[in-house]
Design an enzyme around this catalytic site. Structure first.
Site, PDB file in Angstrom:
ATOM      1  N   ARG A   1       0.822  -1.219   0.000  1.00 17.72           N
ATOM      2  CA  ARG A   1       0.000   0.000   0.000  1.00 17.72           C
ATOM      3  C   ARG A   1       0.854   1.267   0.000  1.00 17.72           C
ATOM      4  NH1 ARG A   1      -2.509  -3.563   3.449  1.00 17.72           N
ATOM      5  NH2 ARG A   1      -4.643  -4.150   2.896  1.00 17.72           N
ATOM      6  N   VAL A   2       1.811   1.363   0.928  1.00 18.22           N
ATOM      7  CA  VAL A   2       2.624   2.579   1.004  1.00 18.22           C
ATOM      8  C   VAL A   2       3.565   2.652  -0.207  1.00 18.22           C
ATOM      9  CG1 VAL A   2       4.285   3.893   2.358  1.00 18.22           C
ATOM     10  CG2 VAL A   2       2.500   2.594   3.537  1.00 18.22           C
TER      11      VAL A   2
ATOM     12  N   ASP B   1      10.100  -7.142  -4.828  1.00 14.41           N
ATOM     13  CA  ASP B   1       9.009  -7.623  -3.975  1.00 14.41           C
ATOM     14  C   ASP B   1       8.666  -9.032  -4.457  1.00 14.41           C
ATOM     15  OD1 ASP B   1       6.535  -8.261  -2.765  1.00 14.41           O
ATOM     16  OD2 ASP B   1       5.955  -6.150  -2.639  1.00 14.41           O
TER      17      ASP B   1
ATOM     18  N   ALA C   1       9.680   2.527   6.957  1.00 13.00           N
ATOM     19  CA  ALA C   1       8.875   1.315   7.183  1.00 13.00           C
ATOM     20  C   ALA C   1       9.039   0.845   8.625  1.00 13.00           C
ATOM     21  CB  ALA C   1       9.257   0.233   6.193  1.00 13.00           C
TER      22      ALA C   1
ATOM     23  N   ASP D   1      13.039   7.271   9.428  1.00 11.40           N
ATOM     24  CA  ASP D   1      11.949   7.658  10.334  1.00 11.40           C
ATOM     25  C   ASP D   1      11.748   6.617  11.439  1.00 11.40           C
ATOM     26  OD1 ASP D   1       9.662   9.286  11.099  1.00 11.40           O
ATOM     27  OD2 ASP D   1       8.380   7.708  10.259  1.00 11.40           O
TER      28      ASP D   1
ATOM     29  N   GLU E   1      13.165   2.143  19.704  1.00 13.11           N
ATOM     30  CA  GLU E   1      12.544   3.478  19.773  1.00 13.11           C
ATOM     31  C   GLU E   1      12.097   3.742  21.204  1.00 13.11           C
ATOM     32  OE1 GLU E   1       9.549   3.848  16.754  1.00 13.11           O
ATOM     33  OE2 GLU E   1      10.951   3.419  15.151  1.00 13.11           O
TER      34      GLU E   1
ATOM     35  N   HIS F   1       9.797   8.735  14.079  1.00 16.10           N
ATOM     36  CA  HIS F   1       8.637   7.912  13.705  1.00 16.10           C
ATOM     37  C   HIS F   1       7.396   8.793  13.459  1.00 16.10           C
ATOM     38  CE1 HIS F   1       7.034   3.537  14.078  1.00 16.10           C
ATOM     39  NE2 HIS F   1       6.259   4.222  13.244  1.00 16.10           N
TER      40      HIS F   1
ATOM     41  N   ALA G   1       3.189   8.598  10.175  1.00 18.74           N
ATOM     42  CA  ALA G   1       1.722   8.607  10.224  1.00 18.74           C
ATOM     43  C   ALA G   1       1.191   9.814  10.978  1.00 18.74           C
ATOM     44  CB  ALA G   1       1.233   7.334  10.894  1.00 18.74           C
TER      45      ALA G   1
HETATM   46  P1  NAD Z   1       1.742  -3.808   2.924  1.00 19.66           P
HETATM   47  O1  NAD Z   1       1.540  -5.083   3.650  1.00 19.66           O
HETATM   48  O2  NAD Z   1       0.607  -3.204   2.172  1.00 19.66           O
HETATM   49  O3  NAD Z   1       2.954  -3.963   1.900  1.00 19.66           O
HETATM   50  C1  NAD Z   1       4.147  -4.611   2.234  1.00 19.66           C
HETATM   51  C2  NAD Z   1       4.786  -5.108   0.946  1.00 19.66           C
HETATM   52  O4  NAD Z   1       6.049  -5.700   1.286  1.00 19.66           O
HETATM   53  C3  NAD Z   1       3.963  -6.183   0.237  1.00 19.66           C
HETATM   54  O5  NAD Z   1       3.800  -5.856  -1.129  1.00 19.66           O
HETATM   55  C4  NAD Z   1       4.804  -7.438   0.409  1.00 19.66           C
HETATM   56  O6  NAD Z   1       4.688  -8.320  -0.690  1.00 19.66           O
HETATM   57  C5  NAD Z   1       6.207  -6.849   0.486  1.00 19.66           C
HETATM   58  N1  NAD Z   1       7.193  -7.755   1.079  1.00 19.66           N
HETATM   59  C6  NAD Z   1       6.998  -8.671   2.078  1.00 19.66           C
HETATM   60  N2  NAD Z   1       8.163  -9.313   2.323  1.00 19.66           N
HETATM   61  C7  NAD Z   1       9.081  -8.794   1.474  1.00 19.66           C
HETATM   62  C8  NAD Z   1      10.464  -9.052   1.247  1.00 19.66           C
HETATM   63  N3  NAD Z   1      11.138  -9.992   1.942  1.00 19.66           N
HETATM   64  N4  NAD Z   1      11.104  -8.337   0.305  1.00 19.66           N
HETATM   65  C9  NAD Z   1      10.449  -7.380  -0.411  1.00 19.66           C
HETATM   66  N5  NAD Z   1       9.140  -7.116  -0.259  1.00 19.66           N
HETATM   67  C10 NAD Z   1       8.467  -7.809   0.679  1.00 19.66           C
HETATM   68  O7  NAD Z   1       2.311  -2.785   4.012  1.00 19.66           O
HETATM   69  P2  NAD Z   1       2.213  -1.198   3.953  1.00 19.66           P
HETATM   70  O8  NAD Z   1       0.903  -0.784   4.467  1.00 19.66           O
HETATM   71  O9  NAD Z   1       2.650  -0.741   2.598  1.00 19.66           O
HETATM   72  O10 NAD Z   1       3.311  -0.789   5.038  1.00 19.66           O
HETATM   73  C11 NAD Z   1       4.674  -0.908   4.710  1.00 19.66           C
HETATM   74  C12 NAD Z   1       5.539  -0.649   5.940  1.00 19.66           C
HETATM   75  O11 NAD Z   1       5.403   0.713   6.344  1.00 19.66           O
HETATM   76  C13 NAD Z   1       5.184  -1.490   7.173  1.00 19.66           C
HETATM   77  O12 NAD Z   1       6.386  -1.867   7.809  1.00 19.66           O
HETATM   78  C14 NAD Z   1       4.422  -0.506   8.060  1.00 19.66           C
HETATM   79  O13 NAD Z   1       4.459  -0.862   9.404  1.00 19.66           O
HETATM   80  C15 NAD Z   1       5.213   0.757   7.760  1.00 19.66           C
HETATM   81  N6  NAD Z   1       4.538   2.021   8.080  1.00 19.66           N
HETATM   82  C16 NAD Z   1       5.257   2.953   8.757  1.00 19.66           C
HETATM   83  C17 NAD Z   1       4.691   4.178   9.040  1.00 19.66           C
HETATM   84  C18 NAD Z   1       5.461   5.220   9.786  1.00 19.66           C
HETATM   85  O14 NAD Z   1       4.888   5.910  10.606  1.00 19.66           O
HETATM   86  N7  NAD Z   1       6.740   5.380   9.525  1.00 19.66           N
HETATM   87  C19 NAD Z   1       3.372   4.453   8.637  1.00 19.66           C
HETATM   88  C20 NAD Z   1       2.671   3.472   7.927  1.00 19.66           C
HETATM   89  C21 NAD Z   1       3.278   2.259   7.631  1.00 19.66           C
HETATM   90  C1  MLT Z   2       2.261   2.181  11.346  1.00 22.65           C
HETATM   91  O1  MLT Z   2       2.764   1.055  11.188  1.00 22.65           O
HETATM   92  O2  MLT Z   2       1.092   2.435  11.024  1.00 22.65           O
HETATM   93  C2  MLT Z   2       3.141   3.255  11.891  1.00 22.65           C
HETATM   94  O3  MLT Z   2       4.013   2.745  12.831  1.00 22.65           O
HETATM   95  C3  MLT Z   2       2.400   4.445  12.312  1.00 22.65           C
HETATM   96  C4  MLT Z   2       2.265   4.712  13.772  1.00 22.65           C
HETATM   97  O4  MLT Z   2       1.349   4.203  14.412  1.00 22.65           O
HETATM   98  O5  MLT Z   2       3.063   5.486  14.289  1.00 22.65           O
END
Ligand code: NAD
Ligand code: MLT
Length: 306
Positions: free
Chosen positions: A149-150, A169, A229, A254, A259, A278, A281
């Protein structure tokens, strides 16, 4: 019924729970024994990334039906223990995706144009114009590790800024990558070597823990790494070394293995590494979205609905 909330979430979610008739207890400092005591009579627990929801929490919480995660990553929740205790774990997978993607783009520019470094020096009274020669993203190659998604939202935004996209991926098809104007590369090292900028968007899993270490970073010759991530995917000591004394131009992070980030982290000693606490979000819209989505799921679970 009692809903315990141990990391701050938006009032919209708290109000929704109260309006549905639940007792909402917020305790953002709870840790160790205090957390175990607070959760003992809770029917639902709501967290973000700050609470370690481990086996001891499930042992203590005999009436717990659901853990709601107001965000995406569930790596701070012991899913196996939840399953053993028959507790549902529900995240909010959509509400903060755009916020995380926008933060990633901001971090790419912060790193490549030295914005935080130049800002700090100007605030200190120094006009350091000749010290900062930046990198354009236009016509550069962006390597996206994880096109979920991200990653997809980041792809759309940086494609529109003139970047060529490559993706590693293992769980998506070439056709899926092509829908985002990206070429799927089935080997991580090849993807890193082809990239000027690399951005990580996988979950933290046993398979992705320390996926990027010193050997992988060597491939990022004169390149930038962005990680919005999860900490633990990139070896932090190796990254500090690769930027400070090795081939890399810079990095923007980030998220961190521990943490809050420790004061003595080697990442803090390297000027070309930009860090944020962090914040991916942390927008008003994202926090309202995930709080409401999480409250919806908690109410559904406490009412035996799907
Ligand atoms: P998602 O599940 O929609 O997508 C993850 C992708 O990673 C999938 O397409 C999956 O196939 C791929 N993947 C899994 N294992 C893999 C590997 N070994 N090598 C390469 N690709 C692989 O997740 P998302 O919603 O896109 O979130 C992505 C990340 O961002 C997560 O770790 C989430 O916790 C993090 N996140 C962080 C923040 C923040 O505040 N910094 C905010 C939102 C999400
Ligand atoms: C998440 O995985 O959604 C992020 O860590 C965002 C957060 O809750 O800070």
């Amino acid at each position: 019924m009692k809903v315990l909330v141990t990391d701050p979430i938006d009032d919209a979610g708290l109000d929704q729970l109260r309006e549905a008739g639940y007792e909402v207890e917020t305790n953002y400092e709870a840790d160790g024994e205090e957390l175990l005591a607070a959760v003992a009579d809770a029917n639902a627990l709501i967290v973000r990334s700050g609470t370690d929801v481990n086996e001891a929490v499930f042992e203590a919480a005999e009436d717990l039906v659901i853990v709601g995660r107001a965000g995406i990553g569930v790596d701070n929740i012991d899913i196996e223990a939840a399953t053993d205790h028959g507790v549902i774990v529900a995240n909010a997978p959509e509400g903060n995706v755009r916020a995380a993607a926008e933060h990633t783009v901001a971090m790419a520019f912060a790193g490549a144009r030295w914005i935080p470094q130049a800002h700090t020096r100007l605030k200190d009274g120094e006009w350091a114009k000749s010290d900062y020669l930046g990198y354009e993203v236009n016509n550069k190659t962006l390597g996206i590790i994880g096109l979920g998604r991200v990653g997809q939202e980041v792809a759309k935004r940086l494609d529109s800024l003139g970047m060529d996209l490559v993706v590693f991926d293992p769980y998506i098809s070439e056709e899926r990558a092509a829908q985002f104007g990206a070429e799927l590369i089935d080997d991580l090292d090849e993807c890193l070597a082809a990239s000027d900028f690399v951005t990580i968007h996988t979950p933290l899993l046993p398979e992705t823990e320390n996926m990027i270490g010193s050997e992988e970073l060597e491939l990022l010759d004169d390149g930038f790494l962005i990680n919005c991530a999860r900490g633990g995917i990139v070896d932090e000591a190796a990254l500090a070394e690769a930027v400070d004394n090795g081939p890399m131009a810079g990095a923007a992070l980030d998220v961190f293995a521990e943490e809050p980030l420790a004061d003595d982290s080697p990442l803090l000693d390297v000027d070309e590494i930009v860090v944020t606490p962090h914040l991916g979000a942390s927008t008003e819209a994202a926090q309202e979205n995930v709080a409401v989505d999480t409250a919806d799921q908690v109410i559904a679970a406490l009412n035996d609905q799907p």
